[in-house]
Write a protein that holds these residues in place. Structure first.
Motif, PDB file in Angstrom:
ATOM      1  N   ARG A  84      11.228  -1.257  68.311  1.00  0.00           N
ATOM      2  CA  ARG A  84      11.117   0.197  67.988  1.00  0.00           C
ATOM      3  C   ARG A  84       9.895   1.125  67.605  1.00  0.00           C
ATOM      4  N   LEU A  85       8.970   0.363  68.510  1.00  0.00           N
ATOM      5  CA  LEU A  85       7.555   1.256  68.152  1.00  0.00           C
ATOM      6  C   LEU A  85       7.335   2.510  69.065  1.00  0.00           C
ATOM      7  N   LEU A  86       6.925   3.808  68.298  1.00  0.00           N
ATOM      8  CA  LEU A  86       6.520   4.851  69.272  1.00  0.00           C
ATOM      9  C   LEU A  86       4.938   4.908  69.111  1.00  0.00           C
ATOM     10  N   LEU A  87       4.262   4.673  70.163  1.00  0.00           N
ATOM     11  CA  LEU A  87       2.608   4.363  69.799  1.00  0.00           C
ATOM     12  C   LEU A  87       2.447   5.910  70.036  1.00  0.00           C
ATOM     13  N   GLY A  88       2.016   6.721  68.997  1.00  0.00           N
ATOM     14  CA  GLY A  88       1.493   8.229  69.032  1.00  0.00           C
ATOM     15  C   GLY A  88      -0.062   7.977  68.740  1.00  0.00           C
ATOM     16  N   LEU A  89      -0.747   8.658  69.781  1.00  0.00           N
ATOM     17  CA  LEU A  89      -2.273   8.406  69.836  1.00  0.00           C
ATOM     18  C   LEU A  89      -2.850   9.861  69.925  1.00  0.00           C
ATOM     19  N   GLY A  90      -3.972   9.745  69.282  1.00  0.00           N
ATOM     20  CA  GLY A  90      -4.923  11.105  69.341  1.00  0.00           C
ATOM     21  C   GLY A  90      -6.201  10.661  69.421  1.00  0.00           C
ATOM     22  N   SER A  91      -7.237  11.918  69.711  1.00  0.00           N
ATOM     23  CA  SER A  91      -8.648  11.710  70.140  1.00  0.00           C
ATOM     24  C   SER A  91      -9.512  11.898  68.775  1.00  0.00           C
ATOM     25  N   GLN A  92      -8.905  12.600  67.665  1.00  0.00           N
ATOM     26  CA  GLN A  92      -9.639  13.251  66.693  1.00  0.00           C
ATOM     27  C   GLN A  92     -10.874  13.949  67.475  1.00  0.00           C
ATOM     28  N   ILE A  93     -11.609  14.196  66.380  1.00  0.00           N
ATOM     29  CA  ILE A  93     -12.805  15.202  66.902  1.00  0.00           C
ATOM     30  C   ILE A  93     -14.090  14.630  66.873  1.00  0.00           C
ATOM     31  N   LYS A  94     -14.985  14.717  67.765  1.00  0.00           N
ATOM     32  CA  LYS A  94     -16.515  14.153  67.940  1.00  0.00           C
ATOM     33  C   LYS A  94     -16.952  13.582  66.566  1.00  0.00           C
ATOM     34  N   THR A  95     -17.261  14.324  65.643  1.00  0.00           N
ATOM     35  CA  THR A  95     -17.722  14.349  64.635  1.00  0.00           C
ATOM     36  C   THR A  95     -17.299  12.811  63.887  1.00  0.00           C
ATOM     37  N   HIS A  96     -15.986  12.881  63.554  1.00  0.00           N
ATOM     38  CA  HIS A  96     -15.278  11.613  63.073  1.00  0.00           C
ATOM     39  C   HIS A  96     -15.566  10.417  64.012  1.00  0.00           C
ATOM     40  N   ILE A  97     -15.386  10.657  65.134  1.00  0.00           N
ATOM     41  CA  ILE A  97     -15.353   9.501  66.054  1.00  0.00           C
ATOM     42  C   ILE A  97     -16.828   8.703  65.938  1.00  0.00           C
ATOM     43  N   THR A  98     -17.699   9.844  66.258  1.00  0.00           N
ATOM     44  CA  THR A  98     -19.278   9.397  66.264  1.00  0.00           C
ATOM     45  C   THR A  98     -20.188   8.831  64.828  1.00  0.00           C
ATOM     46  N   ARG A  99     -19.511   9.670  63.607  1.00  0.00           N
ATOM     47  CA  ARG A  99     -20.086   9.603  62.487  1.00  0.00           C
ATOM     48  C   ARG A  99     -19.653   8.705  61.702  1.00  0.00           C
ATOM     49  N   ARG A 100     -18.137   8.608  61.713  1.00  0.00           N
ATOM     50  CA  ARG A 100     -17.350   7.941  60.694  1.00  0.00           C
ATOM     51  C   ARG A 100     -17.108   6.574  61.317  1.00  0.00           C
ATOM     52  N   PHE A 101     -16.740   6.367  62.690  1.00  0.00           N
ATOM     53  CA  PHE A 101     -16.604   5.246  63.060  1.00  0.00           C
ATOM     54  C   PHE A 101     -17.579   4.630  63.970  1.00  0.00           C
ATOM     55  N   SER A 102     -18.612   5.384  64.241  1.00  0.00           N
ATOM     56  CA  SER A 102     -19.778   4.932  65.163  1.00  0.00           C
ATOM     57  C   SER A 102     -19.258   4.413  66.558  1.00  0.00           C
ATOM     58  N   MET A 103     -18.477   5.153  67.227  1.00  0.00           N
ATOM     59  CA  MET A 103     -17.773   4.749  68.366  1.00  0.00           C
ATOM     60  C   MET A 103     -18.247   5.867  69.298  1.00  0.00           C
ATOM     61  N   PRO A 104     -18.113   5.648  70.554  1.00  0.00           N
ATOM     62  CA  PRO A 104     -18.573   6.400  71.710  1.00  0.00           C
ATOM     63  C   PRO A 104     -17.887   7.603  71.789  1.00  0.00           C
ATOM     64  N   TRP A 105     -18.238   8.881  72.304  1.00  0.00           N
ATOM     65  CA  TRP A 105     -17.504   9.934  72.471  1.00  0.00           C
ATOM     66  C   TRP A 105     -18.068  10.678  73.705  1.00  0.00           C
ATOM     67  N   SER A 106     -17.279  11.201  74.505  1.00  0.00           N
ATOM     68  CA  SER A 106     -17.578  11.802  75.825  1.00  0.00           C
ATOM     69  C   SER A 106     -16.304  12.118  76.823  1.00  0.00           C
ATOM     70  N   HIS A 107     -16.122  13.326  77.195  1.00  0.00           N
ATOM     71  CA  HIS A 107     -15.048  13.766  77.956  1.00  0.00           C
ATOM     72  C   HIS A 107     -13.889  13.158  77.584  1.00  0.00           C
ATOM     73  N   PRO A 108     -13.460  13.685  76.339  1.00  0.00           N
ATOM     74  CA  PRO A 108     -12.193  13.348  75.561  1.00  0.00           C
ATOM     75  C   PRO A 108     -10.956  13.171  76.425  1.00  0.00           C
ATOM     76  N   ALA A 109     -10.726  14.300  77.512  1.00  0.00           N
ATOM     77  CA  ALA A 109      -9.341  14.044  78.248  1.00  0.00           C
ATOM     78  C   ALA A 109      -9.429  13.032  79.230  1.00  0.00           C
ATOM     79  N   ALA A 110     -10.659  13.074  79.982  1.00  0.00           N
ATOM     80  CA  ALA A 110     -10.730  11.955  81.057  1.00  0.00           C
ATOM     81  C   ALA A 110     -10.864  10.625  80.284  1.00  0.00           C
ATOM     82  N   ARG A 111     -11.321  10.366  79.252  1.00  0.00           N
ATOM     83  CA  ARG A 111     -11.302   9.027  78.261  1.00  0.00           C
ATOM     84  C   ARG A 111     -10.106   8.823  78.016  1.00  0.00           C
TER      85      ARG A 111
END
Length: 352
Positions: A84-111
């Motif tokens: 029954r799962l619907l896996l909905g995904l989003g990118s969030q914005i750069k600030t949260h990905i890099t500064r809150r999660f300390s994860m890489p960010w670049s070319h969000p659509a291609a990534r």
């Protein structure tokens, strides 16, 4: 039209009571967002007390995880929920990905495109026994031994829905995903003039790209043109009395102002010629003047983003705006709303 229920995770992540009530009210799916709590934990609990509704993440943050860890989480929940799962995904914005999660960010659509294809390659390895050999510009997955493989799921992989606002990410959703999650900060005009053409462009790329040996270039959606989901969350301001309606409208104005202050969402306002409003909202947000921002949302802006009406007029208005765009919707009521009233409107939409 399927109508779903979203319950916020702004308290304890135990949503079993809310999930039970949602199933009893007849909602087609139950959605949670990744804000203060993990949506996969919440939906796992929801899966234990429900049998009929689908269970969706709207959204889970893709770039806060790597594809392998998310593939495991989603596969487990897909199995626990009985498919029954619907896996909905989003990118969030750069600030949260890099500064809150300390994860890489670049070319969000291609990534994101590559991320979804990596998920599908991992699930194919588990379900079909195909060799895991995914090599991309952002992610590489080439090792899967029997000890770490969960094996085939009796329900197969979950459908993947991508969230987006801009045309580039939206086109990626049309190309590699099974559905699209419309942001709550959108309008009928923006959907018709920007979102739908971008989705069509992506779907055309899917149709024109036969499967090849390269897992990073071959779109691998499970959705046909006819069953591609477009899930929306239109804002609604309603109430049984003038006082309730005014309070609802005030809550929606505040939410529109909050979203409108984000530079990434400026194109939606610009589509209506409201670019200067985006600048004003952004300036006020940087100084913490949140209460002043709602006053900038006049009746024209409010009416473009939300259905503002008495309860008996809400369903016809929503179907008139979005009935030929969305395949499912969640009523977005960013204020203290009557659950019974909202459920009655939802039932009217599903019947219409």
């Amino acid at each position: 039209m399927k109508v779903d229920l979203a319950f916020p995770l702004d308290g304890p992540a135990d949503v079993r009571d809310a999930a039970t009530r949602g199933e009893q009210a007849g909602y087609a799916a139950l959605w949670t967002a990744e804000t203060q709590h993990d949506p996969f934990v919440a939906l796992t609990l929801a899966a234990t007390v429900t049998r009929r509704p689908q269970l969706g993440t709207a959204i889970a943050l893709a770039f806060a995880r790597n594809p392998m860890s998310l593939a495991v989480q989603a596969n487990d929940l897909q199995t626990i929920s009985g498919g029954r799962l619907l896996l909905g995904l989003g990118s969030q914005i750069k600030t949260h990905i890099t500064r809150r999660f300390s994860m890489p960010w670049s070319h969000p659509a291609a990534r994101m495109r590559e991320y979804v294809l990596a998920l599908r390659a991992i699930w194919a390895c588990w379900n079909d026994g195909s060799r895991l050999s995914f090599r991309g510009d952002f992610y590489t997955h080439t090792v899967m031994t029997p000890f770490f493989s969960p094996g085939p799921s009796p329900f197969g992989p979950p459908p993947v829905l991508l969230a987006g606002v801009g045309p580039v990410m939206t086109a990626v959703a049309g190309e590699v995903a099974d559905g699209f999650l419309c942001h709550g900060f959108t309008t009928e005009r923006y959907l018709r003039e920007v979102t739908l053409p971008a989705l069509a462009q992506g779907r055309q790329r899917t149709a024109a790209s036969p499967a090849t040996a390269s897992q990073t270039t071959a779109p691998q959606t499970t959705a046909s043109r006819d069953d591609f989901e477009v899930a929306g969350s239109p804002m609604v301001a309603t109430g049984r009395t003038e006082e309730e309606l005014a309070a609802a409208a005030a809550g929606v104005r505040s939410q529109i102002a909050f979203y409108g202050s984000t530079p990434a969402y400026r194109p939606v306002l610009e589509r209506h010629g409201w670019g200067p409003l985006a600048d004003e909202l952004h300036t006020l947000s940087r100084t913490g003047r949140w209460d002043d921002m709602a006053a900038l949302i006049d009746d024209d802006v409010l009416a473009a983003f939300a259905v503002v009406a008495e309860p008996d007029r809400v369903a016809p208005e929503l179907l008139g705006r979005y009935g030929d765009i969305m395949t499912r919707m969640t009523l977005y009521t960013p204020y203290h709303s009557d659950a019974g009233l909202v459920a009655a409107i939802a039932a009217e939409i599903q019947a219409g």
